[in-house]
Write an enzyme that holds these catalytic residues in place. Structure first.
Site, PDB file in Angstrom:
ATOM      1  N   GLU A 135       0.832  -1.216   0.000  1.00 35.03           N
ATOM      2  CA  GLU A 135       0.000   0.000   0.000  1.00 35.03           C
ATOM      3  C   GLU A 135       0.867   1.267   0.000  1.00 35.03           C
ATOM      4  O   GLU A 135       2.081   1.217   0.215  1.00 35.03           O
ATOM      5  CB  GLU A 135      -0.934   0.009   1.207  1.00 35.03           C
ATOM      6  N   VAL A 180      -5.447   0.504   3.036  1.00 33.19           N
ATOM      7  CA  VAL A 180      -5.584  -0.956   2.953  1.00 33.19           C
ATOM      8  C   VAL A 180      -6.822  -1.305   2.123  1.00 33.19           C
ATOM      9  O   VAL A 180      -6.774  -2.164   1.235  1.00 33.19           O
ATOM     10  CB  VAL A 180      -5.655  -1.578   4.366  1.00 33.19           C
ATOM     11  N   ASP A 205     -16.770   5.937  13.916  1.00 35.25           N
ATOM     12  CA  ASP A 205     -15.567   5.862  13.079  1.00 35.25           C
ATOM     13  C   ASP A 205     -15.020   4.427  13.059  1.00 35.25           C
ATOM     14  O   ASP A 205     -14.333   3.993  13.983  1.00 35.25           O
ATOM     15  CB  ASP A 205     -14.501   6.844  13.583  1.00 35.25           C
ATOM     16  N   SER A 225     -12.983   1.914  10.323  1.00 34.99           N
ATOM     17  CA  SER A 225     -12.241   1.965   9.063  1.00 34.99           C
ATOM     18  C   SER A 225     -12.918   1.138   7.969  1.00 34.99           C
ATOM     19  O   SER A 225     -13.423   0.035   8.213  1.00 34.99           O
ATOM     20  CB  SER A 225     -10.824   1.444   9.276  1.00 34.99           C
ATOM     21  N   ALA A 226     -12.884   1.684   6.756  1.00 35.19           N
ATOM     22  CA  ALA A 226     -13.386   0.952   5.585  1.00 35.19           C
ATOM     23  C   ALA A 226     -12.562  -0.311   5.323  1.00 35.19           C
ATOM     24  O   ALA A 226     -12.987  -1.184   4.567  1.00 35.19           O
ATOM     25  CB  ALA A 226     -13.355   1.864   4.356  1.00 35.19           C
ATOM     26  N   LYS A 228      -3.830  -1.299  14.288  1.00 39.06           N
ATOM     27  CA  LYS A 228      -3.013  -0.335  15.032  1.00 39.06           C
ATOM     28  C   LYS A 228      -3.567  -0.166  16.450  1.00 39.06           C
ATOM     29  O   LYS A 228      -4.776  -0.073  16.645  1.00 39.06           O
ATOM     30  CB  LYS A 228      -3.002   1.002  14.275  1.00 39.06           C
TER      31      LYS A 228
HETATM   32  N1  PSU Z   1      -0.182   0.724   8.520  1.00 35.72           N
HETATM   33  C1  PSU Z   1       0.844   1.523   8.954  1.00 35.72           C
HETATM   34  N2  PSU Z   1       0.702   2.879   8.769  1.00 35.72           N
HETATM   35  C2  PSU Z   1      -0.393   3.436   8.129  1.00 35.72           C
HETATM   36  C3  PSU Z   1      -1.463   2.594   7.674  1.00 35.72           C
HETATM   37  C4  PSU Z   1      -1.288   1.258   7.894  1.00 35.72           C
HETATM   38  O1  PSU Z   1       1.829   1.018   9.522  1.00 35.72           O
HETATM   39  O2  PSU Z   1      -0.437   4.659   7.962  1.00 35.72           O
HETATM   40  C5  PSU Z   1      -2.688   3.219   6.975  1.00 35.72           C
HETATM   41  C6  PSU Z   1      -3.356   2.162   6.088  1.00 35.72           C
HETATM   42  O3  PSU Z   1      -3.402   2.684   4.769  1.00 35.72           O
HETATM   43  C7  PSU Z   1      -4.754   1.989   6.641  1.00 35.72           C
HETATM   44  C8  PSU Z   1      -5.021   3.363   7.180  1.00 35.72           C
HETATM   45  O4  PSU Z   1      -5.669   1.573   5.669  1.00 35.72           O
HETATM   46  O5  PSU Z   1      -3.759   3.668   7.820  1.00 35.72           O
HETATM   47  C9  PSU Z   1      -6.220   3.393   8.103  1.00 35.72           C
HETATM   48  O6  PSU Z   1      -6.839   4.652   8.012  1.00 35.72           O
HETATM   49  P1  PSU Z   1      -8.356   4.855   8.564  1.00 35.72           P
HETATM   50  O7  PSU Z   1      -8.266   4.521  10.028  1.00 35.72           O
HETATM   51  O8  PSU Z   1      -8.678   6.318   8.291  1.00 35.72           O
HETATM   52  O9  PSU Z   1      -9.234   3.914   7.798  1.00 35.72           O
HETATM   53 MN    MN Z   2     -12.095   6.489   9.849  1.00 34.08          MN
END
Ligand code: PSU
Ligand code: MN
Length: 309
Positions: free
Chosen positions: A27, A109, A141, A143-144, A162
């Site tokens: 990604e 992702v 909130d 994540s998609a 995370k």
């Molecule tokens: N893994 C990492 N660092 C990142 C991400 C993943 O070590 O920055 C990114 C990925 O692209 C994941 C996104 O899809 O963070 C999640 O964002 P959100 O919570 O807005 O869906």
């Molecule tokens: Mn989000």
């Protein structure tokens, strides 16, 4: 408009796919929004080299010039890394608008899974997936990435979700959506900067061959993606109490600053980097490399099975 005109697969990746060789999708939000420059550029290059050393072809994915690019050149990676957070962050809902605007965007992702499937790539390595944010019962909130895992037949190798997230709720949503969660060499679901969340994975598998066999079954059933939790190596893991305290502080700072929506994850990663004086980034890079190595071995095992058929 045919997908063919939007999807731009590099010659190397196209050749590998045509020959049934192992390919690993990577990604790019982690490059644009997950890490500062120049560490992001160095990480991107090292991760591609790790995939190659294990006998697979890397396919880093991003939106550039109105195309979904699968397999980037060194100058492309440099441009993405230098643009950093000034690039867009492309989640599923953003793809059409960003392509139309010919924007440069890191793919999350969710979006990378989508593009990998379009290209015919079955294995994908990242750092940690997105999931259910703390306080989601009020903010909604989620994540998609979780929705995408439920519908798109790609294996995502990560070091867990995370740890800034609500991990029990993240596992609950994955269960609701029917996503198999595999512990790779562990009974537990990993927690990104640390090896265990204290929560169990659904199933444990210990070898790339065993994972490849499960993937073949899952994909033949058409039942969507698979999440493979590969813990950060012991030597690179952070002290759980220390990182836990820094996460709490970063979350409080995010709340005070009124951070919401797609800014949340990049803000928290950056704030934790500052609070840990860069230690969180060192661990983050180590776990991404470890995921790339395991993903490449799984892709090689999967390609070998498909030759046998
Ligand atoms: N893994 C990492 N660092 C990142 C991400 C993943 O070590 O920055 C990114 C990925 O692209 C994941 C996104 O899809 O963070 C999640 O964002 P959100 O919570 O807005 O869906
Ligand atoms: Mn989000």
């Amino acid at each position: 408009m045919p997908i063919r005109s939007v999807l731009s697969i590099s010659p190397e990746v196209a050749d590998a796919l045509a020959q049934g060789r192992a390919v690993v999708a990577l990604e790019s939000t982690i490059i644009t929004h997950g890490m500062p420059y120049p560490q992001n550029l160095q990480m991107a290059g090292e991760v591609e080299a790790i995939v190659r050393a294990a006998g697979a072809v890397p396919a880093t994915i991003a939106l550039m010039g109105g195309r979904i690019r699968v397999g980037l050149t060194a100058p492309d990676l440099e441009q993405l890394a230098e643009t950093g957070m000034a690039a867009a962050k492309a989640s599923r809902r953003d793809v059409a608008a960003l392509l139309t605007a010919q924007a440069t965007a890191g793919t999350t992702v969710a979006t990378t899974m989508q593009a990998a499937e379009m290209a015919g790539i079955q294995v994908f390595a990242t750092g940690g997936i997105g999931g259910v944010h703390r306080g989601a019962e009020l903010s909604f909130d989620i994540s998609a990435d979780l929705e995408e895992l439920s519908r798109t037949p790609v294996a995502v190798v990560c070091a867990g979700a995370k740890a800034i997230l609500d991990l029990p709720k993240t596992l609950e949503v994955l269960e609701t959506k029917g996503v198999p969660v595999i512990g790779y060499g562990t009974d537990d679901f990993p927690a990104f900067w640390t090896r265990s969340s204290g929560l169990r994975a659904d199933h444990r598998l210990d070898t790339p061959e065993a994972v490849a066999e499960l993937l073949e079954t899952q994909f033949s059933l058409g039942m969507g993606g698979v999440l493979i939790g590969n813990p950060i190596p012991e030597a690179d893991a952070m002290d759980p109490a220390f990182i836990g305290a820094m996460i709490e502080r970063a979350l409080a700072d995010a709340e005070a600053a009124g951070i919401q929506g797609k800014e949340t994850t990049p803000y928290l990663l950056k704030r934790i980097f500052e609070l840990t004086e860069g230690k969180s980034l060192v661990s983050n890079i180590a776990l991404v490399k470890n995921n790339a190595a395991v993903a490449a071995r799984i892709a090689v095992a999967l390609a070998a099975r498909q030759v046998d058929d």
